[in-house]
Design an enzyme around this catalytic site. Structure first.
Site, PDB file in Angstrom:
ATOM      1  CG  ASP A 166      -1.904   1.114   1.271  1.00  0.00           C
ATOM      2  OD1 ASP A 166      -1.763   2.057   0.480  1.00  0.00           O
ATOM      3  OD2 ASP A 166      -2.832   1.055   2.103  1.00  0.00           O
ATOM      4  CD  GLU A 168      -3.307   5.034   0.657  1.00  0.00           C
ATOM      5  OE1 GLU A 168      -4.065   6.023   0.589  1.00  0.00           O
ATOM      6  OE2 GLU A 168      -3.626   3.949   1.195  1.00  0.00           O
TER       7      GLU A 168
END
Length: 307
Positions: A166, A168
């Protein structure tokens, strides 16, 4: 424009990340006890549940079954989330667990193994942590391979079923780190797949890494088992060369996305032949009505909650 709903929850959760980084000790908990027979098999897409372990128990994933046939509602449970941190002295990325993630891992016998005994796969998500380290800016193949080894060692140590990427909150450039480059994620995924050929590698389809899947004649798309849409309450086909059976264009937040939208996205998943349905933020309350909204469309059955 769709709002990344879980971003608000994450930032609060990341503030809790004050515990020391991963230390590979001698008290491994990977050994699984004798397992009872898993739940009956079901027909239909693979259902995935992300759990914010700062607030909720992984065991919630195993509390839902199908009224018709008794199969598990969820097939994959994602521990959300470990972090990729940056050591400013060593100038290197390292895998970090906050106190809540560490607690789940240390108590694998009671927090992970019961799900696996039901036939549910348990995957660890790895997320940026505002320190400049990310999957897309390793400066060399050696650095990427070193981080891949930390992840695969964690999977082995705690008896997990895989890793979820992920990309982010990395905040590339912080602490003097580099900007995303073309080779980093390709080297990382290649090394991780080599380390764990039979485990799950999934992609939360967001961030610079998700758009840097090919380098030097190597395309790592086929090394992923799954990829999914990161925007809850929406339909968006991940831009990765995987068969429909491995993709989730649908993404819902349980309790946050309306039941009508959850049902519509599930109906579209089936009608268009996709093989995965992504959910986020399963908590400890009885969400059988929210869950049934999509299980009726995916599996032709209501969901039953058993605390």
């Amino acid at each position: 424009m769709f709002t990344l709903v879980r971003g608000r929850t994450r930032k609060a959760a990341l503030a809790l990340s004050a515990v020391a980084a991963l230390a590979f000790g001698t008290t491994a908990t990977a050994g699984a006890a004798a397992a009872p027979a898993p739940a009956p098999k079901k027909q239909g897409p693979t259902s995935v549940a992300y759990v914010e372990v700062n607030n909720n128990s992984m065991l919630n994933v195993g509390k839902y079954s199908l009224a018709n046939g008794g199969g598990n509602v969820f097939d994959v449970a994602v521990i959300f989330a470990a972090n990729i941190n940056y050591d400013t002295t060593k100038k290197a990325a390292y895998l970090h667990f906050n106190e809540n993630v560490q607690r789940v891992l240390d108590n694998a016998a009671t927090q992970i193994r019961p799900l696996q005994q039901k036939g549910i796969k348990v995957v660890l998500s790895v997320l940026g942590n505002h320190q400049g380290a990310g999957f897309a800016n390793f400066p060399s193949q050696q650095a990427a391979s070193a981080f891949a080894k930390q992840m695969s060692d964690t999977v082995t140590k705690y008896g997990l079923d895989g890793i979820d990427f992920d990309d982010e909150y990395a905040e590339y450039g912080n602490n003097g780190t580099g900007q995303p480059n073309a080779s980093s994620f390709v080297h990382l995924v290649t090394a991780l797949r080599a380390n764990m050929p039979n485990k799950i590698i999934s992609l939360y389809n967001i961030g610079p890494a998700a758009s840097r899947l090919s380098y030097g004649g190597v395309d790592v798309s086929s090394k992923f088992d799954y990829a999914w849409n990161p925007y809850y309450g929406s339909w968006q086909v991940p831009g990765i060369a995987l068969p429909k059976s491995k993709l989730s264009p649908a993404a819902v937040e349980i309790g946050g996305t309306s039941r009508s939208t959850s049902a519509s996205l599930a109906r579209r998943t089936v009608s268009e032949g996709y093989g995965v349905y992504l959910t986020y933020n399963l908590d400890g309350t009885d969400r059988s009505a929210d869950v049934s909204a999509f299980t009726r469309e995916l599996y032709g059955s209501d969901a039953v909650y058993k605390p």
